[in-house]
Design a protein around this motif. Sequence first.
Motif, PDB file in Angstrom:
ATOM      1  N   GLN A   1       1.097  -7.339   0.602  1.00  8.84           N
ATOM      2  CA  GLN A   1       1.006  -8.785   0.792  1.00  8.84           C
ATOM      3  C   GLN A   1      -0.406  -9.284   0.537  1.00  8.84           C
ATOM      4  O   GLN A   1      -0.601 -10.337  -0.059  1.00  8.84           O
ATOM      5  CB  GLN A   1       1.481  -9.165   2.189  1.00  8.84           C
ATOM      6  CG  GLN A   1       2.980  -9.055   2.354  1.00  8.84           C
ATOM      7  CD  GLN A   1       3.438  -9.350   3.766  1.00  8.84           C
ATOM      8  OE1 GLN A   1       2.641  -9.342   4.699  1.00  8.84           O
ATOM      9  NE2 GLN A   1       4.721  -9.594   3.930  1.00  8.84           N
ATOM     10  N   ARG A   2      -1.424  -8.506   0.964  1.00 12.96           N
ATOM     11  CA  ARG A   2      -2.805  -8.907   0.701  1.00 12.96           C
ATOM     12  C   ARG A   2      -3.076  -8.936  -0.799  1.00 12.96           C
ATOM     13  O   ARG A   2      -3.715  -9.856  -1.301  1.00 12.96           O
ATOM     14  CB  ARG A   2      -3.775  -7.951   1.396  1.00 12.96           C
ATOM     15  CG  ARG A   2      -4.089  -8.393   2.801  1.00 12.96           C
ATOM     16  CD  ARG A   2      -5.192  -7.565   3.404  1.00 12.96           C
ATOM     17  NE  ARG A   2      -4.601  -6.973   4.597  1.00 12.96           N
ATOM     18  CZ  ARG A   2      -4.607  -5.700   4.906  1.00 12.96           C
ATOM     19  NH1 ARG A   2      -5.209  -4.833   4.151  1.00 12.96           N
ATOM     20  NH2 ARG A   2      -4.022  -5.272   5.986  1.00 12.96           N
TER      21      ARG A   2
ATOM     22  N   GLY B   1       1.633  -4.759   4.486  1.00 14.80           N
ATOM     23  CA  GLY B   1       0.476  -5.644   4.656  1.00 14.80           C
ATOM     24  C   GLY B   1      -0.469  -5.545   3.475  1.00 14.80           C
ATOM     25  O   GLY B   1      -0.997  -6.544   2.998  1.00 14.80           O
ATOM     26  N   MET B   2      -0.700  -4.325   2.971  1.00 17.29           N
ATOM     27  CA  MET B   2      -1.569  -4.145   1.807  1.00 17.29           C
ATOM     28  C   MET B   2      -0.956  -4.823   0.590  1.00 17.29           C
ATOM     29  O   MET B   2      -1.655  -5.480  -0.179  1.00 17.29           O
ATOM     30  CB  MET B   2      -1.786  -2.653   1.524  1.00 17.29           C
ATOM     31  CG  MET B   2      -2.545  -1.934   2.619  1.00 17.29           C
ATOM     32  SD  MET B   2      -4.220  -2.534   2.810  1.00 17.29           S
ATOM     33  CE  MET B   2      -4.967  -1.811   1.391  1.00 17.29           C
TER      34      MET B   2
ATOM     35  N   ARG C   1       4.926   5.869  14.307  1.00 19.12           N
ATOM     36  CA  ARG C   1       3.925   6.166  13.274  1.00 19.12           C
ATOM     37  C   ARG C   1       4.454   5.801  11.891  1.00 19.12           C
ATOM     38  O   ARG C   1       3.746   5.188  11.083  1.00 19.12           O
ATOM     39  CB  ARG C   1       3.572   7.650  13.289  1.00 19.12           C
ATOM     40  CG  ARG C   1       2.559   8.009  14.319  1.00 19.12           C
ATOM     41  CD  ARG C   1       2.109   9.439  14.146  1.00 19.12           C
ATOM     42  NE  ARG C   1       1.267   9.797  15.263  1.00 19.12           N
ATOM     43  CZ  ARG C   1       1.285  10.961  15.883  1.00 19.12           C
ATOM     44  NH1 ARG C   1       2.106  11.907  15.483  1.00 19.12           N
ATOM     45  NH2 ARG C   1       0.479  11.196  16.881  1.00 19.12           N
TER      46      ARG C   1
ATOM     47  N   GLU D   1       6.830   3.675  11.188  1.00 23.99           N
ATOM     48  CA  GLU D   1       6.946   2.220  11.131  1.00 23.99           C
ATOM     49  C   GLU D   1       5.574   1.573  10.926  1.00 23.99           C
ATOM     50  O   GLU D   1       5.420   0.639  10.157  1.00 23.99           O
ATOM     51  CB  GLU D   1       7.601   1.696  12.412  1.00 23.99           C
ATOM     52  CG  GLU D   1       7.811   0.206  12.455  1.00 23.99           C
ATOM     53  CD  GLU D   1       8.872  -0.284  11.485  1.00 23.99           C
ATOM     54  OE1 GLU D   1       8.961  -1.510  11.314  1.00 23.99           O
ATOM     55  OE2 GLU D   1       9.598   0.536  10.895  1.00 23.99           O
ATOM     56  N   SER D   2       4.557   2.100  11.610  1.00 24.08           N
ATOM     57  CA  SER D   2       3.203   1.573  11.464  1.00 24.08           C
ATOM     58  C   SER D   2       2.708   1.756  10.031  1.00 24.08           C
ATOM     59  O   SER D   2       2.126   0.838   9.452  1.00 24.08           O
ATOM     60  CB  SER D   2       2.267   2.295  12.435  1.00 24.08           C
ATOM     61  OG  SER D   2       0.939   1.912  12.214  1.00 24.08           O
ATOM     62  N   ARG D   3       2.943   2.924   9.441  1.00 19.73           N
ATOM     63  CA  ARG D   3       2.531   3.161   8.050  1.00 19.73           C
ATOM     64  C   ARG D   3       3.271   2.233   7.096  1.00 19.73           C
ATOM     65  O   ARG D   3       2.683   1.709   6.148  1.00 19.73           O
ATOM     66  CB  ARG D   3       2.787   4.623   7.680  1.00 19.73           C
ATOM     67  CG  ARG D   3       1.825   5.567   8.333  1.00 19.73           C
ATOM     68  CD  ARG D   3       2.051   6.988   7.889  1.00 19.73           C
ATOM     69  NE  ARG D   3       1.227   7.886   8.670  1.00 19.73           N
ATOM     70  CZ  ARG D   3       1.652   8.978   9.256  1.00 19.73           C
ATOM     71  NH1 ARG D   3       2.913   9.349   9.138  1.00 19.73           N
ATOM     72  NH2 ARG D   3       0.833   9.724   9.942  1.00 19.73           N
ATOM     73  N   ARG D   4       4.568   2.037   7.353  1.00 13.14           N
ATOM     74  CA  ARG D   4       5.363   1.154   6.497  1.00 13.14           C
ATOM     75  C   ARG D   4       4.827  -0.276   6.573  1.00 13.14           C
ATOM     76  O   ARG D   4       4.618  -0.936   5.557  1.00 13.14           O
ATOM     77  CB  ARG D   4       6.828   1.199   6.921  1.00 13.14           C
ATOM     78  CG  ARG D   4       7.761   0.402   6.015  1.00 13.14           C
ATOM     79  CD  ARG D   4       9.192   0.426   6.531  1.00 13.14           C
ATOM     80  NE  ARG D   4       9.356  -0.407   7.699  1.00 13.14           N
ATOM     81  CZ  ARG D   4       9.513  -1.733   7.678  1.00 13.14           C
ATOM     82  NH1 ARG D   4       9.506  -2.381   6.537  1.00 13.14           N
ATOM     83  NH2 ARG D   4       9.658  -2.419   8.785  1.00 13.14           N
ATOM     84  N   LEU D   5       4.557  -0.746   7.793  1.00 11.71           N
ATOM     85  CA  LEU D   5       4.040  -2.106   7.961  1.00 11.71           C
ATOM     86  C   LEU D   5       2.645  -2.244   7.358  1.00 11.71           C
ATOM     87  O   LEU D   5       2.316  -3.277   6.774  1.00 11.71           O
ATOM     88  CB  LEU D   5       4.027  -2.492   9.435  1.00 11.71           C
ATOM     89  CG  LEU D   5       5.409  -2.677  10.080  1.00 11.71           C
ATOM     90  CD1 LEU D   5       5.262  -2.906  11.575  1.00 11.71           C
ATOM     91  CD2 LEU D   5       6.168  -3.794   9.421  1.00 11.71           C
ATOM     92  N   HIS D   6       1.846  -1.194   7.473  1.00 12.83           N
ATOM     93  CA  HIS D   6       0.512  -1.226   6.875  1.00 12.83           C
ATOM     94  C   HIS D   6       0.619  -1.339   5.352  1.00 12.83           C
ATOM     95  O   HIS D   6      -0.102  -2.117   4.726  1.00 12.83           O
ATOM     96  CB  HIS D   6      -0.267   0.026   7.257  1.00 12.83           C
ATOM     97  CG  HIS D   6      -1.640   0.075   6.684  1.00 12.83           C
ATOM     98  ND1 HIS D   6      -2.655  -0.730   7.131  1.00 12.83           N
ATOM     99  CD2 HIS D   6      -2.158   0.817   5.681  1.00 12.83           C
ATOM    100  CE1 HIS D   6      -3.741  -0.483   6.428  1.00 12.83           C
ATOM    101  NE2 HIS D   6      -3.472   0.457   5.540  1.00 12.83           N
ATOM    102  N   ALA D   7       1.545  -0.561   4.767  1.00 12.89           N
ATOM    103  CA  ALA D   7       1.739  -0.616   3.311  1.00 12.89           C
ATOM    104  C   ALA D   7       2.212  -2.006   2.890  1.00 12.89           C
ATOM    105  O   ALA D   7       1.742  -2.562   1.890  1.00 12.89           O
ATOM    106  CB  ALA D   7       2.738   0.444   2.879  1.00 12.89           C
TER     107      ALA D   7
END
Length: 113
Positions: free
Chosen positions: A44-45, A41-42, A31, A33-39
């Motif tokens: 990077q977008r 990704g945001m 969880r 790691e998923s939040r970190r990758l999501h952040a």
Amino acid sequence: MSEPPELHPEDDPVLLRAELDACRTEINRLRVESRRLHAIGMLQRDQIARLETRNTHLVDQRDAAERSARAYKGQATKIKRRVGRGVCPCCNRHFENLERHMHMVFPLTAPPR
């Protein structure tokens, strides 16, 4: 007498508890790691959007500079043609000997002889 039920390692409550704790720890780690990758990704977008905006701005600037250069080139060509026909670029009058006129009337703007 009946025999006690045979215990298998997968039926041991202590082992099951340890396995459950390990699964919970892994779930929590995933969880995070998923939040970190999501952040990431945001971020990077957002960065991609900023770069696309900057790229559009630079392309617009380049196009404007090219149009401006073409306009200046056209004006320079126009003046060269008029001078070639004997029209003074300063006073817009026609002279048979434009070079002499330029040196006499406009000595600061005339090219050196």
